[in-house]
Write a protein that holds these residues in place. Structure first.
Motif, mmCIF file in Angstrom:
data_model
loop_
_atom_site.group_PDB
_atom_site.id
_atom_site.type_symbol
_atom_site.label_atom_id
_atom_site.label_comp_id
_atom_site.label_asym_id
_atom_site.label_seq_id
_atom_site.Cartn_x
_atom_site.Cartn_y
_atom_site.Cartn_z
ATOM 1 N N ALA A 65 -40.016 -78.217 -42.233
ATOM 2 C CA ALA A 65 -39.889 -77.221 -41.172
ATOM 3 C C ALA A 65 -39.563 -75.855 -41.762
ATOM 4 N N PHE A 66 -38.702 -75.837 -42.763
ATOM 5 C CA PHE A 66 -38.370 -74.567 -43.421
ATOM 6 C C PHE A 66 -39.596 -73.938 -44.071
ATOM 7 N N ILE A 67 -40.395 -74.751 -44.776
ATOM 8 C CA ILE A 67 -41.596 -74.228 -45.431
ATOM 9 C C ILE A 67 -42.563 -73.669 -44.391
ATOM 10 N N ALA A 68 -42.806 -74.450 -43.340
ATOM 11 C CA ALA A 68 -43.771 -74.010 -42.317
ATOM 12 C C ALA A 68 -43.303 -72.753 -41.604
ATOM 13 N N LEU A 69 -42.019 -72.699 -41.224
ATOM 14 C CA LEU A 69 -41.502 -71.511 -40.550
ATOM 15 C C LEU A 69 -41.534 -70.291 -41.462
ATOM 16 N N SER A 70 -41.175 -70.493 -42.721
ATOM 17 C CA SER A 70 -41.109 -69.370 -43.652
ATOM 18 C C SER A 70 -42.473 -68.722 -43.845
ATOM 19 N N VAL A 71 -43.479 -69.527 -44.160
ATOM 20 C CA VAL A 71 -44.795 -68.940 -44.433
ATOM 21 C C VAL A 71 -45.445 -68.427 -43.152
ATOM 22 N N SER A 72 -45.109 -69.023 -42.005
ATOM 23 C CA SER A 72 -45.699 -68.571 -40.750
ATOM 24 C C SER A 72 -45.131 -67.226 -40.312
ATOM 25 N N LEU A 73 -43.837 -67.010 -40.546
ATOM 26 C CA LEU A 73 -43.185 -65.788 -40.073
ATOM 27 C C LEU A 73 -43.172 -64.680 -41.114
ATOM 28 N N ILE A 90 -49.370 -77.832 -51.149
ATOM 29 C CA ILE A 90 -48.917 -77.381 -52.469
ATOM 30 C C ILE A 90 -47.533 -77.944 -52.771
ATOM 31 N N GLY A 91 -46.657 -77.943 -51.765
ATOM 32 C CA GLY A 91 -45.316 -78.485 -51.966
ATOM 33 C C GLY A 91 -45.336 -79.959 -52.326
ATOM 34 N N LEU A 92 -46.175 -80.745 -51.653
ATOM 35 C CA LEU A 92 -46.277 -82.169 -51.973
ATOM 36 C C LEU A 92 -46.830 -82.376 -53.387
ATOM 37 N N ALA A 93 -47.809 -81.531 -53.770
ATOM 38 C CA ALA A 93 -48.382 -81.658 -55.110
ATOM 39 C C ALA A 93 -47.349 -81.349 -56.193
ATOM 40 N N LEU A 94 -46.447 -80.396 -55.898
ATOM 41 C CA LEU A 94 -45.428 -80.028 -56.879
ATOM 42 C C LEU A 94 -44.231 -80.973 -56.858
ATOM 43 N N ALA A 95 -44.035 -81.704 -55.747
ATOM 44 C CA ALA A 95 -42.862 -82.570 -55.616
ATOM 45 C C ALA A 95 -42.859 -83.678 -56.659
ATOM 46 N N GLY A 96 -44.036 -84.206 -56.987
ATOM 47 C CA GLY A 96 -44.102 -85.276 -57.971
ATOM 48 C C GLY A 96 -43.626 -84.842 -59.340
ATOM 49 N N PRO A 97 -44.292 -83.871 -59.975
ATOM 50 C CA PRO A 97 -43.893 -83.487 -61.334
ATOM 51 C C PRO A 97 -42.562 -82.759 -61.411
ATOM 52 N N LEU A 98 -42.179 -81.983 -60.391
ATOM 53 C CA LEU A 98 -40.961 -81.185 -60.489
ATOM 54 C C LEU A 98 -39.723 -81.910 -59.968
ATOM 55 N N LEU A 99 -39.884 -82.787 -58.974
ATOM 56 C CA LEU A 99 -38.740 -83.501 -58.394
ATOM 57 C C LEU A 99 -38.713 -84.970 -58.773
ATOM 58 N N ASN A 100 -39.702 -85.421 -59.547
ATOM 59 C CA ASN A 100 -39.770 -86.794 -60.036
ATOM 60 C C ASN A 100 -39.838 -87.807 -58.893
ATOM 61 N N GLU A 101 -40.569 -87.462 -57.843
ATOM 62 C CA GLU A 101 -40.779 -88.409 -56.751
ATOM 63 C C GLU A 101 -41.901 -89.379 -57.120
ATOM 64 N N GLY A 102 -41.844 -90.567 -56.525
ATOM 65 C CA GLY A 102 -42.870 -91.568 -56.773
ATOM 66 C C GLY A 102 -44.020 -91.436 -55.795
ATOM 67 N N VAL A 103 -45.102 -92.151 -56.091
ATOM 68 C CA VAL A 103 -46.294 -92.074 -55.249
ATOM 69 C C VAL A 103 -46.007 -92.599 -53.848
ATOM 70 N N VAL A 104 -45.264 -93.706 -53.746
ATOM 71 C CA VAL A 104 -44.990 -94.300 -52.440
ATOM 72 C C VAL A 104 -44.224 -93.326 -51.548
ATOM 73 N N CYS A 105 -43.223 -92.656 -52.109
ATOM 74 C CA CYS A 105 -42.438 -91.702 -51.323
ATOM 75 C C CYS A 105 -43.322 -90.584 -50.779
ATOM 76 N N LEU A 106 -44.201 -90.063 -51.621
ATOM 77 C CA LEU A 106 -45.064 -88.974 -51.191
ATOM 78 C C LEU A 106 -46.061 -89.435 -50.137
ATOM 79 N N VAL A 107 -46.633 -90.622 -50.328
ATOM 80 C CA VAL A 107 -47.615 -91.138 -49.369
ATOM 81 C C VAL A 107 -46.963 -91.393 -48.017
ATOM 82 N N MET A 108 -45.757 -91.953 -48.014
ATOM 83 C CA MET A 108 -45.083 -92.258 -46.769
ATOM 84 C C MET A 108 -44.600 -91.001 -46.047
ATOM 85 N N ALA A 109 -44.169 -89.993 -46.796
ATOM 86 C CA ALA A 109 -43.615 -88.788 -46.182
ATOM 87 C C ALA A 109 -44.682 -87.782 -45.786
ATOM 88 N N ALA A 110 -45.858 -87.819 -46.403
ATOM 89 C CA ALA A 110 -46.883 -86.797 -46.165
ATOM 90 C C ALA A 110 -47.263 -86.650 -44.685
#
Length: 329
Positions: A65-73, A90-110
């Motif tokens: 919500a923060f990302i969407a509101l920020s770029v929208s306003l 872009i945030g989801l693509a960067l979350a893996g390498p920068l935050l060390n999230e796993g594939v399952v977490c990203l797929v479920m949260a996307a």
């Protein structure tokens, strides 16, 4: 005109224009706003992680919500919805390498991230269209209606309120084997095959690779080794995953395996026990029912609750199919 004359002419032109610089292109401003929003969101993630709030709605609702509101306003794009969706991607693509999230977490949260981006972007776009038609007051009021709702969703799981967490998922199968044969299959060391449910095959969930232990007396244990977890972080190393189950209750046609140790599903939920009930089926064979008791640890519950329940129902079906195959051997 010589070189000196050209230089003097350029200086005069600048002076005539008041020394102003050309305006920054809108596309560059949008890019800067997107990058600033993503960088701030990653800092917020670090704060939430330090406060052990990374599994709450404050993360899974608040950050997108923060990302969407920020770029929208801030970015003032032609389409707030399109820019919000691109930023979340872009945030989801960067979350893996920068935050060390796993594939399952990203797929479920996307899906949740994209849903929030669409809702917020659509609200902002609609408010701007109304303002363009001279109905600015109604447009702004409509846009700000979503803020209390977002605030209510964000605080779930932070101690202010939470939805029920304890739940169970079941699967029932009828097999041609007799109850005694099915019991013998349960008592033997499990032999796991690749899962048949599409959901378990499409999403890279942990898969059992080796099992040890047998017996159905109270205290008998099973040790199951799963494929290692491979985070997407830069330089991340595979982390071993395993589960230890112990027979906690035993009666005729029923056994309960208590989960003593779990490094497999602990990132997603707290699995408490696996209960198996079997009896002779009408018309021959055996009717077996697997029930997985667990506690949801991720918020928001309205999103992760049904998603995890469906996944656990598929897992219960996989376990039932595994021992059904063992009873037929």
């Amino acid at each position: 005109m010589n070189e000196k004359g050209r230089v003097e002419a350029m200086e005069q032109d600048r002076e005539g224009q008041g020394g102003t610089h050309p305006p920054i292109p809108p596309a560059r401003l949008r890019l800067a706003a997107v990058l600033l929003a993503l960088f701030t969101a990653m800092l917020l993630y670090k704060v939430l992680h330090a406060g052990h709030l990374e599994q709450t709605a404050l993360f899974y609702v608040g950050l997108p919500a923060f990302i969407a509101l920020s770029v929208s306003l801030w970015a003032r794009p032609r389409s707030a919805t399109g820019t919000a969706l691109a930023s979340v991607t872009i945030g989801l693509a960067l979350a893996g390498p920068l935050l060390n999230e796993g594939v399952v977490c990203l797929v479920m949260a996307a899906p949740l991230f994209y849903l929030l981006a669409v809702i917020i972007g659509w609200t902002v776009d609609r408010a701007r269209r109304r303002r363009g038609r001279g109905d600015g007051g109604a447009g702004r009021a409509h846009a700000f209606v979503s803020i209390p709702l977002l605030a209510l969703l964000v605080v779930e799981g932070t101690g202010i309120y939470e939805l029920p967490r304890e739940t169970a998922a079941s699967a029932t199968r009828t097999v041609s084997a007799s109850p005694a044969e099915y019991e013998a299959a349960l008592a033997a060391t499990p032999r796991f095959a690749d899962p048949e449910p599409l959901f378990l095959r499409a999403v890279p969930f942990p898969r059992p690779q080796k099992a040890e232990g047998d017996g159905l007396d109270v205290g008998d244990a099973r040790a199951i080794t799963f494929n290692p977890r491979k985070g997407l972080g830069i330089g991340a190393r595979p982390a071993p995953r395993a589960m230890r189950l112990v027979v906690a209750e035993r009666s005729a046609g029923r056994v309960v395996f208590r989960i003593e140790k779990d490094t497999t599903l602990a990132r997603w939920l707290a699995l408490d026990s696996a209960e198996v009930e079997w009896a002779a089926a009408d018309g021959g064979g055996t009717k077996a029912r697997w029930t997985l008791h667990y506690r949801r640890t991720y918020d928001p519950g309205w999103y992760f609750g049904p998603l995890q329940k469906y996944g656990m129902e598929q897992a219960a079906a996989y376990l039932s199919d595994t021992f059904t195959a063992g009873a037929r051997r």
